[in-house]
Design an enzyme around this catalytic site. Structure first.
Site: not given
Ligand code: ADP
Ligand code: MG
Length: 395
Positions: A373, A346
């Site tokens: 995503h 991420t």
């Molecule tokens: P992924 O997209 O890798 O599945 P998550 O589901 O944990 O990750 O998070 C969804 C989205 O939220 C991330 O792609 C990112 O855009 C945002 N995000 C996640 N963690 C953070 C953070 N600590 N600060 C800002 N944005 C975040």
């Molecule tokens: Mg996710």
């Protein structure tokens, strides 16, 4: 307006040249086709001339004499190529054309087929271990498959485990030949083929002939099971699915296709779309559906409902709705996991260290605006595919 006149010109040319010249005209609305985005917002019509799926000439504006001349030249050239008087400039590498047509044949078996009575089907063929070891006979079977008009849509060689064999042949488990079959199937690599052709299931079975080597030898010595029997082994060395339904199941057993929802987030869609699409294709994903669209506030909220209440949630929704995203259904074996691998972690700072080749390492701005995503598991994938594309039928 002028377009009407051109349609008449096309009709006339089509009549003159007739069906056999492979000449096709199609109207495409740039506004509704993502690939045609560069042609949007222009009021003049554009004429694209394609050969083998590649655009080779563009004429802008209604210039009837020029259009007519181009078409005549191209048809002439195709005729010369067909007659063997001329070689085609190989703009496309052979590999790409082959890959594309194999994938097209597999996912859209009836694409380009005019008559409905010639339905293209898929079937599963196996070349069992004892025959596969004999290289020359193996090639001779593959040659026969091609000579009979089959396309090999997918293939792989694997050594089946006892468990896989039992699962695949569970209906034969109580037969007296089962122990020999089990011993045979686990004794070395089997070649697994997804074949496509009109009427593939029945045609392949007809070629194979009777079920057992003994019957095949007696009743139809020209059948493939008789011709490609292996000395002292009672089990026939070739398999084919019995019915189209069985074929579907057996193909899914050996080539399990999975779908995932992938999205290029707005900021990256603006700046790095082509580079990211390139990576998607290089990784061997099939793009089963694609559209470019700005997510609504509701959709973004629904998409990230698990993150509601987190400090970055509002920013996330804003960043996801600020412009068009590229939304895709990606299809491949193990697609969910492999797309996550290709995205990378991420946080792009982490990605740069742990997976420098990943999309996020290369194209993310920061942890929030992190380029792409992907669904986190199969269940989420199905849910969000339905949310974005509605109930769809991809097989
Ligand atoms: P992924 O997209 O890798 O599945 P998550 O589901 O944990 O990750 O998070 C969804 C989205 O939220 C991330 O792609 C990112 O855009 C945002 N995000 C996640 N963690 C953070 C953070 N600590 N600060 C800002 N944005 C975040
Ligand atoms: Mg996710």
């Amino acid at each position: 307006g002028p377009c009407k006149a051109v349609v008449n010109l096309f009709r006339k040319l089509k009549n003159e040249f007739g069906e056999d010249d492979g000449l096709h005209f199609a109207v495409a609305e740039a506004d509704s086709i993502p690939t045609l985005q560069p042609f949007r917002n222009k009021c003049e019509p554009v004429f694209l001339f394609c050969v083998n799926g590649k655009i080779i000439t563009i004429v802008r504006g209604v210039n009837a004499p020029l259009i007519s001349k181009k078409i005549t030249e191209l048809v002439q050239e195709e005729r010369e190529i067909a007659a063997g008087q001329k070689e085609r400039d190989e703009v496309l590498t052979k590999q790409i054309v082959e890959d594309a047509s194999r994938q097209l044949a597999f996912f859209f078996p009836n694409f380009g087929i005019k008559r409905t009575d010639q339905k293209v089907e898929k079937t599963l063929a196996l070349i069992r271990p004892s025959l596969l070891k004999e290289r020359r006979r193996k090639y001779s079977v593959l040659q026969r498959i091609k000579d009979d008009g089959f396309k090999i849509a997918m293939q792989k060689e694997i050594i089946l485990s006892e468990e896989q064999t039992r699962e695949f042949y569970k209906e034969h488990e109580n037969q007296d030949y089962f122990p020999v079959l089990l011993e045979q199937m686990t004794s070395g690599p089997t070649l697994i083929l997804a074949l496509t052709r009109e009427n593939a299931v029945a045609h392949w079975r007809d070629l194979l002939g009777p079920k057992t080597v003994e019957e095949a030898m007696k009743e139809n010595p020209n059948s493939l099971r008789a011709k490609y029997a292996v000395n002292n082994i009672p089990i026939a060395q070739l398999h084919g699915s019995s019915t189209p339904d069985d074929a579907q199941k057996e193909l899914q057993f050996f080539f399990p296709q999975e779908h995932t929802l992938a999205l290029i987030k707005p900021a990256a869609a603006k700046k790095h779309k082509d580079d990211i699409m390139q990576k998607v294709k290089e990784a061997g994903f099939t793009i089963s559906k694609i559209k470019e669209e700005a997510l609504t506030h509701e959709m973004a909220t629904q998409f990230y409902k698990d993150h509601k209440g987190k400090p970055f949630f509002e920013h996330l929704v804003t960043c996801m709705t600020e412009g068009p995203s590229v939304v895709m259904i990606l299809t491949k074996e193990n697609a969910v996991e492999e797309w996550r691998q290709l995205m990378g972690p991420t946080d792009p700072e982490v990605a740069k260290v742990t997976s420098p080749e990943s999309i996020r390492a290369q194209f993310a701005q920061d942890i929030l605006s992190n380029a792409v995503h992907g669904s986190s598991n199969r269940e989420h994938a199905l849910e969000s595919i339905e949310c974005v594309f509605g109930e769809i039928d991809i097989d």
